[in-house]
Write an enzyme that holds these catalytic residues in place. Structure first.
Site, PDB file in Angstrom:
ATOM      1  N   TYR A 120      -1.533  -0.770  10.059  1.00 27.04           N
ATOM      2  CA  TYR A 120      -1.709  -1.154   8.651  1.00 27.04           C
ATOM      3  C   TYR A 120      -0.497  -0.724   7.837  1.00 27.04           C
ATOM      4  O   TYR A 120       0.090  -1.515   7.085  1.00 27.04           O
ATOM      5  CB  TYR A 120      -2.984  -0.514   8.108  1.00 27.04           C
ATOM      6  CG  TYR A 120      -3.243  -0.745   6.639  1.00 27.04           C
ATOM      7  CD1 TYR A 120      -3.802  -1.926   6.188  1.00 27.04           C
ATOM      8  CD2 TYR A 120      -2.942   0.245   5.701  1.00 27.04           C
ATOM      9  CE1 TYR A 120      -4.055  -2.138   4.840  1.00 27.04           C
ATOM     10  CE2 TYR A 120      -3.194   0.044   4.355  1.00 27.04           C
ATOM     11  CZ  TYR A 120      -3.747  -1.144   3.923  1.00 27.04           C
ATOM     12  OH  TYR A 120      -3.993  -1.341   2.582  1.00 27.04           O
ATOM     13  N   SER A 152       0.858  -1.187   0.000  1.00 28.26           N
ATOM     14  CA  SER A 152       0.000   0.000   0.000  1.00 28.26           C
ATOM     15  C   SER A 152       0.889   1.230   0.000  1.00 28.26           C
ATOM     16  O   SER A 152       2.039   1.182   0.488  1.00 28.26           O
ATOM     17  CB  SER A 152      -0.896   0.010   1.251  1.00 28.26           C
ATOM     18  OG  SER A 152      -1.515   1.273   1.426  1.00 28.26           O
TER      19      SER A 152
END
Length: 254
Positions: A155, A142
């Site tokens: 995350y 990401s």
């Protein structure tokens, strides 16, 4: 011409979002696809839909935090197809919150799915790829790995770790003809988009206006196009790379 004809591809997190988009596009490009997810009902439905269009698709129930089910995924894939050419690690989870509010349980859950799960799938399938002297592993990271993002602390850390691990493992397996690359999506219209954003057009438009310089969020198919390239022989000289697909978020000065 189908770009993945003859290839066997395993896709985790295939019951929704980016994983679903990749599985569907791989099948359209001629791959035999093994869809893996813990959502049995939805995963089987997608596999059936793909098969109804004439592709070879099957579903295996897998919880990437359960090593036994990861091994079962490996065993069923090899029993069905005798080989594996592409592994896509797309299963992932996002936990948002203030840094001081996040808990040990939040950390363990995010790392178990986003980092340890891909480690286990790679350890399961890489020996087969090395033995056949070919293969492509695609890990979904990401832009949170490289771009500051309030709230997504664990995350982002997990996605930075998998991006780094991808590069390191790529060095080890390059002599065997096995390539590993990471895709770093930006904001993408998937179930990971928080409901308060998804369900409020004004908030969604604000996210787009303030982040996506190309004027919209990415869609799963935008990420899937990149995955097809990395899975195909067209990327034979590409390994250890991090491909950012973010609608220009990381060049935005907003």
């Amino acid at each position: 011409m189908a770009r993945l004809t003859g290839k066997v591809a395993v896709v985790t997190g295939a019951a929704s979002g980016i994983g679903e988009g990749i599985a569907r596009m791989f099948a359209q490009e001629g791959a035999r696809v093994v869809l893996a997810d813990r959502n049995q009902e939805r995963g089987q439905q997608i596999a059936d839909e793909i098969a109804a269009d004439g592709a070879d698709a099957r579903f295996v129930t897998v919880d990437v935090t359960d090593k036994a089910t990861v091994q079962e995924l490996h065993d069923q894939t090899l029993q069905a197809h005798g080989r594996v050419d592409v592994l896509v690690n797309s299963a992932g989870i996002l936990v948002n919150g203030g840094f001081l509010e996040l808990t040990d349980s939040d950390f363990d859950r995010v790392m178990a799915i986003n980092l340890r799960g891909p480690i286990w799938t790679m350890q399961a399938f890489l020996p087969d790829m090395a033995a056949q002297r070919s293969g492509s592993v695609i890990n979904l990271s990401s832009i949170s790995a490289i771009w500051p993002e309030s709230g997504a602390y664990f995350y982002g850390a997990s996605k930075a770790a998998i991006a780094k691990l991808t590069r390191d493992v790529a060095r080890e397996f390059a002599p065997y003809g096995v390539r590993l690359n990471a895709i770093l999506p930006g904001p993408t219209d998937t179930p990971l988009v928080p409901d308060f954003v998804r369900n409020d057009p004004a908030v969604m438009q604000s996210v787009i206006d303030n982040q996506a310089v190309l004027g919209r969020l990415s869609r799963p198919e935008d990420i899937a196009f990149a995955a097809v390239y990395l899975a195909s022989d067209e990327s034979a000289m590409v390994t250890g790379q991090q491909m950012v697909i973010d609608s220009g978020v990381t060049i935005s000065n907003k």
